[in-house]
Structures are given as C-alpha cells and as structure tokens.
Design a protein around this motif. Structure first.
Motif, PDB file in Angstrom:
ATOM      1  N   GLU A  14       0.840  -1.033   0.165  1.00 20.08           N
ATOM      2  CA  GLU A  14      -0.118  -0.236  -0.256  1.00 20.08           C
ATOM      3  C   GLU A  14       0.989   1.321   0.365  1.00 20.08           C
ATOM      4  N   GLY A  50      -5.459  -2.207  13.056  1.00 22.26           N
ATOM      5  CA  GLY A  50      -6.675  -0.646  12.218  1.00 22.26           C
ATOM      6  C   GLY A  50      -6.103   0.253  12.065  1.00 22.26           C
ATOM      7  N   VAL A  51      -5.961   1.046  12.761  1.00 24.13           N
ATOM      8  CA  VAL A  51      -5.721   2.924  12.401  1.00 24.13           C
ATOM      9  C   VAL A  51      -4.584   2.821  11.408  1.00 24.13           C
ATOM     10  N   ALA A  53      -4.140   0.756   8.668  1.00 22.03           N
ATOM     11  CA  ALA A  53      -5.080   0.375   8.303  1.00 22.03           C
ATOM     12  C   ALA A  53      -6.140   1.010   7.504  1.00 22.03           C
ATOM     13  N   ASN A  54      -7.053   1.433   8.385  1.00 23.02           N
ATOM     14  CA  ASN A  54      -8.032   2.816   8.055  1.00 23.02           C
ATOM     15  C   ASN A  54      -7.650   4.183   8.259  1.00 23.02           C
ATOM     16  N   VAL A  55      -6.330   3.981   8.540  1.00 25.37           N
ATOM     17  CA  VAL A  55      -6.510   6.231   8.529  1.00 25.37           C
ATOM     18  C   VAL A  55      -4.659   5.958   7.993  1.00 25.37           C
ATOM     19  N   ARG A  57      -2.392   4.484   6.522  1.00 25.98           N
ATOM     20  CA  ARG A  57      -1.861   4.408   5.577  1.00 25.98           C
ATOM     21  C   ARG A  57      -2.765   4.930   3.797  1.00 25.98           C
ATOM     22  N   PRO A  58      -3.440   4.785   3.612  1.00 22.15           N
ATOM     23  CA  PRO A  58      -5.116   6.058   3.068  1.00 22.15           C
ATOM     24  C   PRO A  58      -4.621   7.199   3.362  1.00 22.15           C
ATOM     25  N   GLU A 121      -4.908   8.228  15.577  1.00 27.13           N
ATOM     26  CA  GLU A 121      -6.593   7.591  15.889  1.00 27.13           C
ATOM     27  C   GLU A 121      -7.776   8.089  15.808  1.00 27.13           C
ATOM     28  N   ASP A 124     -10.188  11.118  10.434  1.00 26.64           N
ATOM     29  CA  ASP A 124     -10.226  10.109   9.715  1.00 26.64           C
ATOM     30  C   ASP A 124      -9.107  10.312   8.392  1.00 26.64           C
ATOM     31  N   ALA A 125      -8.959   9.038   7.526  1.00 26.79           N
ATOM     32  CA  ALA A 125      -8.023   9.653   6.447  1.00 26.79           C
ATOM     33  C   ALA A 125      -7.816  10.486   6.199  1.00 26.79           C
TER      34      ALA A 125
END
Length: 141
Positions: A14, A50-51, A53-55, A57-58, A121, A124-125
């Motif tokens: 990613e 998860g943070v 993956a969801n925030v 890296r995006p 944390e 959002d991205a």
C-alpha cells in the motif's frame, strides 16, 4: 516475534505502490538517512494495526496524491516485521516514544514534524492527509 511476510506483504505494498522505498535492515536505514541530509524526507512507520489500515496508509496516500508540495524522498519501515530496521529508524528521533503507525518528516537531516499514533487514532484518513499536506506545504520546496 515478526508477523508472517505473507501477511504483511499487501500492507507494505500500500505504501510502496505510491513511491515509498521499503527499508529492511539497519544499514538500509542509515543509507536512507544519509540521503535525508538534504531536502525533505517522509518516513512512514507502518503497522499491522487497524488504525494503520483504516487511517494512516489511506491518509498518506491521499496527501501524496494531492496537488501541491511533496517530500523529495519517501521511506518506510514496518514495525512488527522489520524489527532491526524499525529500531534503527527510531534512533533518528530518540526523544519520541515508539509509536506505530506514525510519520516523521525530516528537512535537511533535522526532524521538523512528527505524527504519532495518538494523533492518528480517532481521526479519519482525510484529517491525517490534511495534517500531512499542511506539513508538506510548510517544509517542502
């Protein structure tokens, strides 16, 4: 103990797919940081969380796809996988407690900006991308 390389491969991709160079050893980190003595370098401490993956890296991908200023170099280490490289990288910002995921921005070899996990944390991205974009605008040529 590191995670399976098969598990983390897509998580690493990613970042490498948007231009980050993966650092796997202490020697690679030292060589990368020698390059960071001039210009602006962004370091991503990647993670399986998860943070990340969801925030994280995006968010960094969005920031790098934006118009405007960008770092000269992009490097990444993976915290739970490439233990030697991550420990060596953290030696370049010893006053900052270990944090993953996180981002470090160096200008002419000096740490000028850092986003630790607790500032990723709960966001959002887009918010992480905005913070990185602001740092790029301030510190990049």
């Amino acid at each position: 103990m590191p995670y399976s390389p098969l598990l983390v491969k897509p998580l690493k991709k990613e970042l490498t797919s948007v231009g980050f160079k993966e650092l796997l050893t202490a020697d690679e980190v030292d060589a990368a940081m020698a390059e960071a003595a001039t210009g602006v370098t962004l370091i991503a401490i990647n993670s399986i969380t998860g943070v990340a993956a969801n925030v994280a890296r995006p968010g960094v991908r969005i920031a790098l796809e934006s118009d405007g200023k960008h770092p000269d170099r992009l490097f990444t280490v993976f915290d739970e996988q490439d233990l030697e490289a991550t420990a060596q990288m953290r030696g370049y910002f010893p006053d900052i407690p270990p944090s993953h995921p996180s981002f470090a921005l160096f200008k002419d070899g000096e740490l000028v900006y850092f986003i630790p996990r607790h500032r990723i944390e709960g966001r959002d991205a887009q918010q992480v991308a905005a913070a990185l974009t602001d740092a790029f605008e301030e510190h990049c040529q």
